[in-house]
Scaffold this motif. Structure first.
Motif, PDB file in Angstrom:
ATOM      1  N   LYS A 141       0.087 -39.462   1.211  1.00 40.58           N
ATOM      2  CA  LYS A 141      -0.765 -39.054   2.342  1.00 40.58           C
ATOM      3  C   LYS A 141      -0.314 -39.711   3.646  1.00 40.58           C
ATOM      4  O   LYS A 141      -0.262 -39.067   4.688  1.00 40.58           O
ATOM      5  CB  LYS A 141      -2.227 -39.438   2.078  1.00 40.58           C
ATOM      6  N   ILE A 142      -0.026 -41.016   3.582  1.00 42.12           N
ATOM      7  CA  ILE A 142       0.424 -41.711   4.801  1.00 42.12           C
ATOM      8  C   ILE A 142       1.736 -41.100   5.268  1.00 42.12           C
ATOM      9  O   ILE A 142       1.921 -40.820   6.461  1.00 42.12           O
ATOM     10  CB  ILE A 142       0.651 -43.225   4.552  1.00 42.12           C
ATOM     11  N   ALA A 143       2.667 -40.886   4.328  1.00 43.64           N
ATOM     12  CA  ALA A 143       3.978 -40.341   4.671  1.00 43.64           C
ATOM     13  C   ALA A 143       3.829 -38.974   5.336  1.00 43.64           C
ATOM     14  O   ALA A 143       4.446 -38.699   6.376  1.00 43.64           O
ATOM     15  CB  ALA A 143       4.847 -40.242   3.419  1.00 43.64           C
ATOM     16  N   ALA A 144       2.973 -38.119   4.766  1.00 41.72           N
ATOM     17  CA  ALA A 144       2.784 -36.767   5.312  1.00 41.72           C
ATOM     18  C   ALA A 144       2.160 -36.842   6.702  1.00 41.72           C
ATOM     19  O   ALA A 144       2.546 -36.101   7.616  1.00 41.72           O
ATOM     20  CB  ALA A 144       1.908 -35.954   4.368  1.00 41.72           C
ATOM     21  N   SER A 145       1.212 -37.751   6.847  1.00 41.90           N
ATOM     22  CA  SER A 145       0.528 -37.884   8.125  1.00 41.90           C
ATOM     23  C   SER A 145       1.503 -38.342   9.223  1.00 41.90           C
ATOM     24  O   SER A 145       1.489 -37.820  10.349  1.00 41.90           O
ATOM     25  CB  SER A 145      -0.620 -38.882   7.946  1.00 41.90           C
ATOM     26  N   ILE A 146       2.376 -39.294   8.881  1.00 38.23           N
ATOM     27  CA  ILE A 146       3.363 -39.784   9.856  1.00 38.23           C
ATOM     28  C   ILE A 146       4.390 -38.685  10.165  1.00 38.23           C
ATOM     29  O   ILE A 146       4.748 -38.458  11.328  1.00 38.23           O
ATOM     30  CB  ILE A 146       4.048 -41.069   9.344  1.00 38.23           C
ATOM     31  N   LEU A 147       4.825 -37.984   9.138  1.00 40.13           N
ATOM     32  CA  LEU A 147       5.822 -36.926   9.363  1.00 40.13           C
ATOM     33  C   LEU A 147       5.248 -35.817  10.265  1.00 40.13           C
ATOM     34  O   LEU A 147       5.907 -35.382  11.223  1.00 40.13           O
ATOM     35  CB  LEU A 147       6.296 -36.326   8.034  1.00 40.13           C
ATOM     36  N   ASP A 148       4.025 -35.391   9.996  1.00 38.98           N
ATOM     37  CA  ASP A 148       3.388 -34.356  10.829  1.00 38.98           C
ATOM     38  C   ASP A 148       3.301 -34.806  12.276  1.00 38.98           C
ATOM     39  O   ASP A 148       3.563 -34.040  13.199  1.00 38.98           O
ATOM     40  CB  ASP A 148       1.962 -34.067  10.328  1.00 38.98           C
ATOM     41  N   SER A 149       2.935 -36.080  12.445  1.00 40.68           N
ATOM     42  CA  SER A 149       2.791 -36.607  13.787  1.00 40.68           C
ATOM     43  C   SER A 149       4.145 -36.671  14.500  1.00 40.68           C
ATOM     44  O   SER A 149       4.251 -36.343  15.697  1.00 40.68           O
ATOM     45  CB  SER A 149       2.154 -37.997  13.698  1.00 40.68           C
ATOM     46  N   LEU A 150       5.185 -37.075  13.761  1.00 42.40           N
ATOM     47  CA  LEU A 150       6.534 -37.103  14.352  1.00 42.40           C
ATOM     48  C   LEU A 150       6.961 -35.696  14.777  1.00 42.40           C
ATOM     49  O   LEU A 150       7.486 -35.497  15.881  1.00 42.40           O
ATOM     50  CB  LEU A 150       7.545 -37.685  13.349  1.00 42.40           C
TER      51      LEU A 150
END
Ligand SMILES: [Zn+2]
Length: 377
Positions: free
Chosen positions: A289-298
């Protein structure tokens, strides 16, 4: 004041007299009836003490027990209790233990003309401990700490590359880029979350082993309902000079590691295995979840300036030892000229940091609004 109005029951149990005073429905005004002990403390009798401890908790189970043989007693409210021993006279200090966990040194209750009396610091300490424990019961899950791990450092430069940009030589070291980004991220997070601990595994150009990094992370104390997240920051390298863009890594869901503290379930290896698996799966689910959230934000923040290379999963990188949800971000390729220029340009690095922050904040918000996940360290 009224005295001797408690319902007191003498129970014989295994040859020892227990004095059990159960539930006190009346409200006395404690201020009216204060004694002063020789030590200078105000002292309260049992009636008054129970009023002070229990006045605000009308729904919870409330009990007082005292064992005159062992001279030990306890106050209980809801699922919380404070256990103490009593002294023969005023002025003795000893331990008050709350919920088998917190130990306080306080002036002990003692007998005064056949009646137990309670020094004010004792009563205040137990009341505050109960209030804290009860508020923890009802508090939401929260992220207590965010650990930022700038990769490499010191003798280990990480990925290194030489370019020529605008007719000038450009030497890029991964360790410098990620330290710069991590410091900025730390500053943004400190401002955004004054109530959370924002830690870095290194704050300067020092050599730091993987063991040292995860030891720092695993040593952070957390309380019930609290969790920690671990963000490792790196920059990429490829022999293919055209490879460019950011990517975010998390552990492979089937990767197995020991996430529980050694002391937990040490007498039951089977239970330990099961609890470890459950905890680990929760950590990995949260890591994704953290990884997906950071990737979406990037992706949202960088737009066309830098391509997304997506989510990646691995079982060998730095976070494999950390006992908490953890991700690794590759900001861009030092081996690619465009990425190298962007990552060494302040305005662009700010944008990357902003994107990391937004991704983390999104996760933290979701986590703290929800029930969190299993935390057993
Ligand atoms: Zn690296």
């Amino acid at each position: 004041m009224e005295r001797g109005t408690l319902r007191q029951t003498l129970i014989t149990k295994t040859g020892i007299f227990f004095l059990a005073v159960l539930f006190l429905p009346r409200l006395l005004n404690a201020q009216e009836s204060i004694g002063i002990a020789a030590s200078g403390h105000r002292i309260f009798n049992l009636d008054e003490t129970m009023n002070i401890l229990y006045a605000a908790n009308d729904k919870e189970r409330k009990e007082f027990h005292w064992d005159p043989f062992f001279r030990e007693g306890s106050f209980t409210v809801g699922g919380h209790y404070g256990a103490f021993s009593t002294a023969f006279s005023a002025g003795k200090s000893g331990f008050l233990m709350v919920d088998n966990r917190d130990i306080y040194t306080v002036p002990l209750p003692y007998e005064d003309r056949g009646e137990l009396v309670f020094p004010e610091p004792f009563v205040n300490t137990i009341r505050e401990a109960f209030t804290r424990s009860m508020s923890e019961d009802s508090s939401h899950y929260r992220i207590a700490a965010i650990i930022i791990d700038p990769g490499h450092g010191g003798k280990d430069p990480g990925a290194v590359s030489k370019h020529t940009a605008n007719g000038k030589p450009l030497n890029v070291n991964e360790k410098d880029i990620v330290l710069n980004a991590s410091r900025q991220l730390r500053d943004v997070l400190v401002r955004a979350y004054p109530d959370k601990r924002i830690l870095m595994t290194r704050e300067s150009d020092i050599t730091c082993s993987l063991e040292e990094r995860t030891a720092i992370a695993n040593a952070v104390p957390i309380r019930k309902n609290e969790a920690i997240i671990y963000i490792s920051i790196h920059a990429n390298f490829s022999k293919d000079k055209n490879a460019k863009g950011f990517e975010v890594w998390h552990l492979r869901p089937d990767y197995r590691r020991d996430v529980l503290d050694q002391s937990l379930f040490s007498d039951s290896p089977e239970l330990r295995k099961i609890m470890n698996l459950l905890t680990e799966e929760a950590f990995i689910a949260e890591s994704i979840k953290i990884a997906a959230s950071i990737l979406d934000s990037l992706k949202a923040t960088m737009g066309k300036t830098m391509p997304s290379r997506g989510l990646k999963e691995e079982d060998w990188f730095v976070v494999r030892r950390s006992r908490m949800p953890a991700v690794l971000v590759e900001l861009g390729f030092v081996s690619n000229k465009d990425d190298a220029v962007l990552m060494t340009t302040d305005t662009h690095l700010h944008k990357l940091v902003e994107a990391l922050y937004k991704g983390i904040a999104e996760f933290v918000g979701d986590f703290e609004r929800s029930r969190g996940f299993i935390v057993s360290r």
